[in-house]
Scaffold this motif. Structure first.
Motif, PDB file in Angstrom:
ATOM      1  N   PRO A 195       0.808  -1.230   0.000  1.00 29.55           N
ATOM      2  CA  PRO A 195       0.000   0.000   0.000  1.00 29.55           C
ATOM      3  C   PRO A 195       0.839   1.278   0.000  1.00 29.55           C
ATOM      4  O   PRO A 195       0.517   2.224  -0.720  1.00 29.55           O
ATOM      5  N   THR A 196       1.894   1.310   0.783  1.00 25.03           N
ATOM      6  CA  THR A 196       2.727   2.515   0.862  1.00 25.03           C
ATOM      7  C   THR A 196       3.451   2.757  -0.457  1.00 25.03           C
ATOM      8  O   THR A 196       3.492   3.897  -0.955  1.00 25.03           O
ATOM      9  N   GLU A 197       3.984   1.686  -1.045  1.00 21.95           N
ATOM     10  CA  GLU A 197       4.699   1.824  -2.312  1.00 21.95           C
ATOM     11  C   GLU A 197       3.738   2.239  -3.430  1.00 21.95           C
ATOM     12  O   GLU A 197       4.076   3.079  -4.254  1.00 21.95           O
ATOM     13  N   ARG A 198       2.554   1.662  -3.432  1.00 22.18           N
ATOM     14  CA  ARG A 198       1.548   2.028  -4.439  1.00 22.18           C
ATOM     15  C   ARG A 198       1.178   3.508  -4.288  1.00 22.18           C
ATOM     16  O   ARG A 198       1.010   4.222  -5.274  1.00 22.18           O
ATOM     17  N   PHE A 199       1.069   3.979  -3.035  1.00 19.04           N
ATOM     18  CA  PHE A 199       0.758   5.392  -2.785  1.00 19.04           C
ATOM     19  C   PHE A 199       1.803   6.290  -3.446  1.00 19.04           C
ATOM     20  O   PHE A 199       1.462   7.278  -4.102  1.00 19.04           O
ATOM     21  N   HIS A 200       3.083   5.966  -3.263  1.00 19.34           N
ATOM     22  CA  HIS A 200       4.150   6.796  -3.839  1.00 19.34           C
ATOM     23  C   HIS A 200       4.106   6.781  -5.363  1.00 19.34           C
ATOM     24  O   HIS A 200       4.327   7.813  -6.002  1.00 19.34           O
ATOM     25  N   ALA A 228       3.363  10.081  -7.516  1.00 15.17           N
ATOM     26  CA  ALA A 228       4.301  10.543  -8.545  1.00 15.17           C
ATOM     27  C   ALA A 228       3.569  10.819  -9.853  1.00 15.17           C
ATOM     28  O   ALA A 228       3.821  11.830 -10.522  1.00 15.17           O
ATOM     29  N   THR A 229       2.638   9.945 -10.192  1.00 21.41           N
ATOM     30  CA  THR A 229       1.840  10.145 -11.403  1.00 21.41           C
ATOM     31  C   THR A 229       0.980  11.402 -11.278  1.00 21.41           C
ATOM     32  O   THR A 229       0.853  12.172 -12.237  1.00 21.41           O
ATOM     33  N   GLY A 230       0.422  11.617 -10.109  1.00 19.46           N
ATOM     34  CA  GLY A 230      -0.377  12.820  -9.877  1.00 19.46           C
ATOM     35  C   GLY A 230       0.446  14.085 -10.023  1.00 19.46           C
ATOM     36  O   GLY A 230      -0.003  15.058 -10.652  1.00 19.46           O
ATOM     37  N   GLU A 261       8.758  11.559  -5.026  1.00 21.28           N
ATOM     38  CA  GLU A 261       7.872  10.464  -4.598  1.00 21.28           C
ATOM     39  C   GLU A 261       8.478   9.110  -4.952  1.00 21.28           C
ATOM     40  O   GLU A 261       8.483   8.189  -4.142  1.00 21.28           O
ATOM     41  N   LEU A 262       8.997   8.986  -6.169  1.00 23.47           N
ATOM     42  CA  LEU A 262       9.588   7.712  -6.575  1.00 23.47           C
ATOM     43  C   LEU A 262      10.871   7.413  -5.808  1.00 23.47           C
ATOM     44  O   LEU A 262      11.206   6.247  -5.602  1.00 23.47           O
ATOM     45  N   VAL A 279       7.491   1.657 -12.363  1.00 20.80           N
ATOM     46  CA  VAL A 279       8.323   2.772 -11.898  1.00 20.80           C
ATOM     47  C   VAL A 279       9.125   3.341 -13.070  1.00 20.80           C
ATOM     48  O   VAL A 279       9.218   4.562 -13.233  1.00 20.80           O
ATOM     49  N   LEU A 280       9.666   2.460 -13.897  1.00 20.05           N
ATOM     50  CA  LEU A 280      10.441   2.927 -15.053  1.00 20.05           C
ATOM     51  C   LEU A 280       9.577   3.739 -16.012  1.00 20.05           C
ATOM     52  O   LEU A 280      10.043   4.745 -16.563  1.00 20.05           O
TER      53      LEU A 280
END
Length: 72
Positions: A6-11, A15-17, A30-31, A44-45
């Motif tokens: 969940p935390t990694e998905r949030f970041h 980042a996309t936002g 964020e990444l 991520v890439l």
């Protein structure tokens, strides 16, 4: 391949936002919060490539695209 918690998905979503808001610097930060095991994940890439493109950092964009191409 490492999965997102969940935390990694949030970041990743954050980042996309930031990218959508035109703030590539905050997106990159964020990444940077992700662990080293996720830095080469295709999702991520893809975002890193988009951030580098938005920043007009073409050499980095090519490097991220090359790394992504090797993954897929």
């Amino acid at each position: 391949m490492q999965t997102f918690g969940p935390t990694e998905r949030f970041h990743l979503v954050a980042a996309t936002g930031w990218l959508e808001l035109g703030n590539w610097k905050e997106g990159a930060l964020e990444l940077d919060q992700l662990g080293p095991e996720l830095q080469n994940h295709p999702d991520v890439l893809r975002v890193r490539w988009a951030l580098a493109s938005a920043a007009k950092e073409w050499q980095q964009a090519v490097e991220f695209a090359s790394a992504l191409a090797q993954k897929e």
